[in-house]
Design a protein around this motif. Structure first.
Motif, short mmCIF file in Angstrom:
data_model
loop_
_atom_site.label_atom_id
_atom_site.label_comp_id
_atom_site.label_asym_id
_atom_site.label_seq_id
_atom_site.Cartn_x
_atom_site.Cartn_y
_atom_site.Cartn_z
N PRO A 54 28.26 71.91 12.11
CA PRO A 54 29.48 72.45 11.50
C PRO A 54 29.25 72.79 10.03
O PRO A 54 28.43 72.16 9.35
N ASN A 144 33.26 70.49 8.52
CA ASN A 144 33.59 70.79 9.91
C ASN A 144 34.42 72.06 10.02
O ASN A 144 35.49 72.07 10.59
N ASP A 148 38.06 69.09 8.69
CA ASP A 148 38.07 67.66 8.38
C ASP A 148 38.49 67.41 6.93
O ASP A 148 38.03 68.11 6.01
N GLN A 165 32.57 62.61 9.24
CA GLN A 165 31.29 62.80 9.93
C GLN A 165 30.11 63.09 9.01
O GLN A 165 28.96 63.02 9.43
#
Length: 615
Positions: A54, A144, A148, A165
């Motif tokens: 991403p 992302n 996010d 992440q």
């Protein structure tokens, strides 16, 4: 302070257009991922840690929500962008009233297998080369694909950006301000002074680490040395050497060092038509595209990349027992995975509003018979020009050829991945012929065991079928699909693949028909979507690989002057750095994912063959 998803970027209203044209970018990378750097000094595409991860910066797909890393002169400036000679180190130069400054962008390439190999560092060196220049920086990641939330905080002199992440650490030799979401800096450099920004992916065993000016200079010199050492392997000494080598350097940037995979392009959803829906994710390994890359790199003497790709196919891709799409998929992930589900990202508006933005690619499940010819041809050339293939690899080839012999006469989706239904495409038949013919050559040259009686029978049956049903007497041309009358530029591969003599009367008639209908001043359209609906709305630009195939077809037909002129014209459509997207629009603009391996590998092949013909 936590960020809400889809947070817009803090834009300066006087900063210029919301979107730079696709072509107004350069490319840097570390053989794991890449970044696009605009002529305005902004990084507006970067996925970390790999090509298909991403995005961290995706302003090229959404100017407000995508994320970016701006670094430019803080006053009005003219800009120029160029590569440090014979490298993939990019220089963006700013000319102001009071001085000249430049940003040197690169990603260190390392063969290090220790834990530091996971650092994935992006370095931006700012240098004032004359007078004094004020600079401004904005580091605004949106993790992302902008979906996010994240926080930003200072820690031990650096800024740590953290999302659920992913985490990035930004170090700088100038003072940074952090507002909990983004980081900024305003600074002035005098002649000879340098500032450094380094962005690292951190987490796991990779801890945040500073990057002093001395270290950045060492990394700069090491990266320059790496690229020059790599390029020295080239055996090409012909005309247009600079463009050929830039294409080779670009293809190298599209290789994923951990597995040997080669991606079709490093971007997703850059539109093939302004405002249109022909937006696809190309950050995967197309068997066809990668196999053609192997051919182009072998031509120049780069056997290591060909060997690495063969290793990828052997290690990560096992021919299956065969299903609706055959023993091989048409594409794989860079790690060899076969599941590439396609989805749309509604939070991103698309480049200049061209929605949808897609990740993944549903075409992975299509049947495209031509991939077997592309792959086996590359294996044949690898065995001939690099090193003999192994007995296990030959067993795989035999398995694939046996499948092609059983299935070559099925309709499929074809080389252009149309979504308008399967047809009996001539190009698919042609490349099935190539698959079997090259395997026969390899078996005969090496004395390898093979069912040559069956292979020869199938090869000849495909030849007769193409000649009987792929030729339209009314059009005086080979056509897109059997018993049809639609023209298609993919048939330009017929003489290139040695299926037909380049001076055969039927071929010369086809070449004239293509010139009259699909060629526009050296630029070549794939086909006419109105005459051959492909299941998508809108039109598209000319397809650059077809334009270079056209050059080769002219050259092989003995029309050297026409071929050379068409080639020279194609070179004028490159961007300021010698890079090409997939297509060229009506007014000469680059369209589609950028840069495109297909275009650069076909440039290499056309230059090689044209130069050889010219003597």
């Amino acid at each position: 302070m936590a960020e809400t998803p889809f947070q817009s970027l803090p834009r300066d209203a006087s900063a210029g257009p919301r979107y730079l044209p696709i072509a107004d970018h350069g490319l840097i990378g570390d053989l794991r991922s890449v970044a696009l750097v605009g002529t305005n000094g902004t990084i507006d595409w970067y996925c970390s840690p790999s090509f298909d991860s991403p995005s961290v910066f995706a302003a090229v797909l959404d100017a407000e929500r995508g994320g970016c890393f701006e670094l430019a002169a803080a006053v009005a400036a003219r800009t120029k962008q160029f590569y440090f000679p014979d490298t993939n180190v990019l220089i963006t130069r700013f000319f102001t009233e009071d001085g000249v400054g430049e940003v040197q962008d690169f990603m260190p390439v390392t063969a290090d297998t220790s834990r530091e190999a996971g650092r994935h560092r992006l370095i931006r060196r700012v240098v004032c080369v004359r007078g004094t220049v004020p600079f401004r920086a904005l580091i605004a990641p949106r993790f992302n694909y902008g979906a996010d939330p994240h926080t930003a905080r200072t820690q031990d002199g650096l800024v740590l950006f953290e999302s659920p992440q992913r985490a990035l650490a930004l170090t700088s030799s100038v003072a940074l301000e952090c507002d909990g979401r983004d980081a900024r800096a305003d600074f002035k450099l005098a002649e000879g002074e340098t500032a450094v920004f380094a962005l690292d992916q951190v987490g796991g065993e990779v801890a945040p680490r500073g990057c002093a000016c001395a270290e950045a200079e060492h990394e700069f010199n090491a990266t320059v040395a790496y690229w020059r050492r790599w390029l020295q392997q080239s055996r090409y000494r012909g005309r247009w050497r600079e463009m050929v080598h830039r294409s080779a350097l670009t293809l190298k940037l599209l290789t994923y060092a951990p597995t040997g995979a080669i991606v079709a392009a490093p971007t997703t959803s850059l539109p093939e038509q302004p405002g249109g829906e022909r937006n696809w994710d190309y950050r995967y390994v197309w068997v066809r595209d990668a196999a053609f890359c192997v051919y182009a790199l072998l031509r120049l003497g780069f056997t290591g990349e060909a060997e690495a790709f063969m290793g990828f196919m052997t290690t990560h891709v096992s021919p299956g027992c065969g299903d609706g799409s055959g023993p091989l998929q048409i594409m794989y992930g860079i790690d060899g995975r076969s599941d590439l589900p396609e989805r749309e990202l509604p939070q991103l508006e698309g480049h200049q509003g061209a929605a949808p933005v897609r990740v993944g690619n549903a075409a992975a499940g299509q049947l495209q018979l031509d991939i077997y010819g592309a792959l086996i041809d590359s294996i044949y050339l690898f065995d001939k020009w690099a090193q003999p293939i192994s007995s296990d690899q030959w067993d795989d080839v035999c398995h694939l050829v046996a499948w092609v012999c059983d299935h070559w006469d099925q309709p499929d989706e074809g080389v252009w991945e149309t979504r308008g239904g399967r047809k009996n495409f001539l190009y698919s038949r042609l490349m099935c012929w190539v698959a079997i013919e090259r395997a026969i050559r390899l078996a005969n040259r090496r004395g390898l065991p093979a069912d040559l009686t069956r292979w020869c029978r199938c090869r000849d049956a495909i030849y007769r079928r193409i000649m009987d049903r792929g030729w339209s007497a009314r059009r005086g041309a080979f056509v897109q699909y059997e018993d049809g009358e639609v023209l298609d530029a993919s048939v330009l591969m017929m003489p290139l693949a040695k299926f037909i003599a380049p001076t055969d009367p039927k071929w010369l008639s086809t070449l004239d028909a293509l010139t009259g209908e699909l060629v526009s001043d050296s630029l070549v359209y794939r086909y006419d979507p109105q005459a051959s609906p492909d299941g998508l709305r809108g039109d598209e630009g000319t397809f650059s690989i077809c334009s270079f195939w056209y050059v080769e077809a002219l050259v092989r037909a003995g029309r050297l002057d026409e071929g050379r002129l068409a080639f020279e014209k194609m070179l004028t459509y490159a961007n300021h750095l010698g890079l090409y997207a997939e297509e060229i629009g009506r007014t000469g603009e680059q369209q589609g994912n950028f840069p495109q391996a297909f275009t650069h590998l076909s440039l290499i092949s056309a230059a090689y063959n044209l130069d050889r013909a010219l003597g």
